[in-house]
Design an enzyme around this catalytic site. Structure first.
Site, PDB file in Angstrom:
ATOM      1  N   SER A 161     129.974 -42.447 -21.915  1.00 22.52           N
ATOM      2  CA  SER A 161     130.553 -42.125 -20.608  1.00 22.52           C
ATOM      3  C   SER A 161     131.544 -43.167 -20.113  1.00 22.52           C
ATOM      4  CB  SER A 161     129.426 -41.908 -19.602  1.00 22.52           C
ATOM      5  OG  SER A 161     128.631 -40.865 -20.087  1.00 22.52           O
ATOM      6  N   ARG A 176     139.280 -48.338 -21.666  1.00 24.02           N
ATOM      7  CA  ARG A 176     138.847 -49.556 -20.983  1.00 24.02           C
ATOM      8  C   ARG A 176     137.404 -49.372 -20.549  1.00 24.02           C
ATOM      9  NH1 ARG A 176     141.249 -46.373 -17.602  1.00 24.02           N
ATOM     10  NH2 ARG A 176     143.176 -46.720 -18.699  1.00 24.02           N
ATOM     11  N   ASP A 214     130.001 -37.726 -20.166  1.00 26.83           N
ATOM     12  CA  ASP A 214     128.906 -37.110 -19.390  1.00 26.83           C
ATOM     13  C   ASP A 214     129.391 -35.930 -18.534  1.00 26.83           C
ATOM     14  OD1 ASP A 214     130.279 -38.882 -17.747  1.00 26.83           O
ATOM     15  OD2 ASP A 214     128.513 -39.926 -16.987  1.00 26.83           O
TER      16      ASP A 214
HETATM   17  C1  BGC Z   1     133.622 -43.471 -16.580  1.00 21.23           C
HETATM   18  C2  BGC Z   1     133.570 -41.995 -16.887  1.00 21.23           C
HETATM   19  C3  BGC Z   1     132.220 -41.425 -16.509  1.00 21.23           C
HETATM   20  C4  BGC Z   1     131.861 -41.791 -15.089  1.00 21.23           C
HETATM   21  C5  BGC Z   1     130.483 -41.307 -14.702  1.00 21.23           C
HETATM   22  C6  BGC Z   1     133.215 -43.714 -15.139  1.00 21.23           C
HETATM   23  O1  BGC Z   1     133.179 -45.085 -14.884  1.00 21.23           O
HETATM   24  O2  BGC Z   1     134.912 -43.979 -16.796  1.00 21.23           O
HETATM   25  O3  BGC Z   1     133.804 -41.778 -18.270  1.00 21.23           O
HETATM   26  O4  BGC Z   1     132.271 -40.044 -16.657  1.00 21.23           O
HETATM   27  O5  BGC Z   1     131.917 -43.181 -14.914  1.00 21.23           O
HETATM   28  O6  BGC Z   1     129.500 -41.813 -15.558  1.00 21.23           O
END
Ligand code: BGC
Length: 490
Positions: A161, A176, A214
């Site tokens: 995620s 990142r 996610d």
């Molecule tokens: C991430 C996402 C993720 C979200 C919720 C963000 O910091 O970059 O990829 O879907 O958090 O978990």
């Protein structure tokens, strides 16, 4: 004043009678800087829509709008056994999911492993070793075989995620780290081979079928049981959303020559919205959060609304009031515990907002227990109002992302599947978000919400399994968009 017993009301605006003027002045100031009115919500949403478009274009923008190679919704009849690995932020979870013959039915077994804090800012190698260890433990525990090598390879969906550029469904170059992660040697690298090497070293019977976000998992898992679900959102440690786009509306994948009406899920990564600070109403405290974070200048939207930051915002305001402002807050007390960054998480604010007593005695106990601070009634009133302001702002701004996707896609009515600790546990978050959505989209008075944000199915577990299943199915049917290794897939 004596506690009058539990009551339920979202705001205690009228309870400032005993608050002295110096504190009242600060409360009014905080109300001014943390309140997002209807006009601002609309302005933010308008800019959001433009940024979503920009992210899909060849030039790109601050919102990544990552194509995921998830090429359609499930029909509810996907079957088979799958593993899912969920690396979200707070925990690591390994699941085995059996998708059953009956429409939309599944069985799941799962184990959670704590993600040690040292790992979040450690070295790449340690991360993959830890993940592989957890999977090995899980398989050994649930499959009583002496030799793991003898097991058939189980397809695995890896819910990673974080923002990743995917040229295939089973790879992803980490753009990142977000959510306070800062593991060296991973940004700019494809995480799939790093994961696969750790798995191969232990000879684990696993085949990586899909790397997913996610939000994409939430979108697909929710649509599995409710075909009016059009968007998957996470309001948790981080924030983000995914939705289904048409390939023809994604100029940056034009070179793949895919049929224009073929669906493709887009992981917006809209936590990065307004990194340019063009429209978001940032307060001086938001600026401190950003500057002191491992990635200043990144995730501007997320830093104002996600669970990781709500407690920190609250803490920064209180320390500032104590140290710098012409008012008396925690006067003469040792606030050393409160001075520690990230010492409060969003559950601290939840508890304050949930305090059922008129005299806020539970909040007082909380400050004594967690921070060693004895509070008086006006201070407690200030804390309660501050928690409300921070929680309300988060919910209202969150609605802008959903409204922007719906407006962009001309969705007039749908369900939105949402998951994450803030959505599920933060008091009034859902109701406050729904009010904001109504204000942005100008629904008529008395009209039932045409778009509602509902608790989603488990996207990072069941969603990951479904995406693995959908991918294998479409490869068998000959849809090879985003597939690197056909033999490896089936
Ligand atoms: C991430 C996402 C993720 C979200 C919720 C963000 O910091 O970059 O990829 O879907 O958090 O978990």
């Amino acid at each position: 004043m004596v506690g009058l017993g539990p009551r339920r009301q979202p705001s205690r605006k009228g309870s400032m009678a005993d608050v002295p003027d110096d504190l009242l002045e600060q409360i009014r100031y905080l109300e001014r800087i943390f309140t997002v009115d209807q006009a601002k919500l609309k302005e933010v949403t308008k800019h959001f829509i433009k940024e979503l478009e920009k992210g899909l274009s060849v030039e790109g923008g601050s919102i990544p709008m990552n194509p995921t190679w998830v090429m359609g919704f499930p029909d509810g009849y996907e079957t088979g056994s799958y593993l899912a690995l969920d690396m979200g932020g707070t925990n690591l979870r390994v699941c085995e999911i059996i998708l059953l013959e009956e429409k939309g039915e599944f069985d799941i077994i799962q184990s959670k492993y704590r993600m040690p804090d040292e790992l979040k800012t450690g070295e790449s190698e340690e991360l993959w070793e830890y993940i592989a260890d957890c999977i090995q433990q899980f398989i050994e525990y649930h499959h009583e075989v002496e030799d793991l090598e003898k097991l058939d390879k189980i397809p695995l969906g890896f819910t990673f995620s974080f923002p990743a550029t995917q040229t295939y469904i089973d790879n992803g170059v980490l753009q990142r780290w977000t959510k306070g992660f800062d593991i060296s040697g991973v940004e700019g690298k494809d995480v799939a081979p790093l994961f696969e090497a750790a798995i191969a070293k232990r000879k684990l019977p696993i085949r990586l079928s899909a790397l997913i976000n996610d939000t994409t998992g939430t979108l697909i898992a929710s649509a599995y049981t409710d075909d009016t679900m059009k968007i998957g959102c996470i309001f948790g440690t981080g924030c983000n959303a995914a939705y289904m786009e048409n390939c023809g509306s994604v100029p940056k994948i034009a070179s793949y020559n895919l049929p224009p009406d073929m669906p493709i899920a887009i992981n917006c990564e809209y936590g990065a919205f307004d990194n340019e600070h063009y429209v978001l109403p940032r307060t001086p405290y938001d600026i401190v959060i950003d500057e002191d974070s491992p990635r200043p200048g990144q995730q501007a939207f997320e830093k104002m609304i996600a669970g990781l930051y709500l407690g920190e915002l609250f803490r920064l305001v209180l320390v500032d009031l104590h140290d710098n402002k012409s008012c008396k807050v925690f006067q003469g007390q040792d606030i050393s515990k409160l001075r520690k960054a990230y010492t409060l998480d969003s559950s601290f604010l939840s508890m304050i907002e949930e305090d059922p007593f008129e005299n806020l005695s539970e909040t007082g106990d909380l400050f004594r227990r967690e921070l060693g601070i004895t509070t008086n009634k006006p201070e407690l009133e200030l804390c309660r109002r501050l928690a409300e302001l921070i929680g309300t702002r988060a919910a209202r701004l969150s609605a802008c992302g959903v409204a922007a996707i719906c407006t962009k896609k001309n969705i007039k009515s749908c369900h939105v599947g949402a998951d994450g600790s803030v959505f599920n546990k933060y008091p009034h978050f859902k109701a406050r978000g729904a009010v904001a959505l109504r204000e942005i989209l100008d629904w008529e008075k008395g009209q039932k919400d045409p778009i509602s944000i509902l608790a989603a199915e488990d996207g990072s577990g069941v969603g990951a399994a479904l995406i693995a299943a959908l991918t294998i199915k479409r490869v068998k049917e000959g849809n090879l968009a985003g597939i690197r290794n056909v033999e490896g897939m089936i």
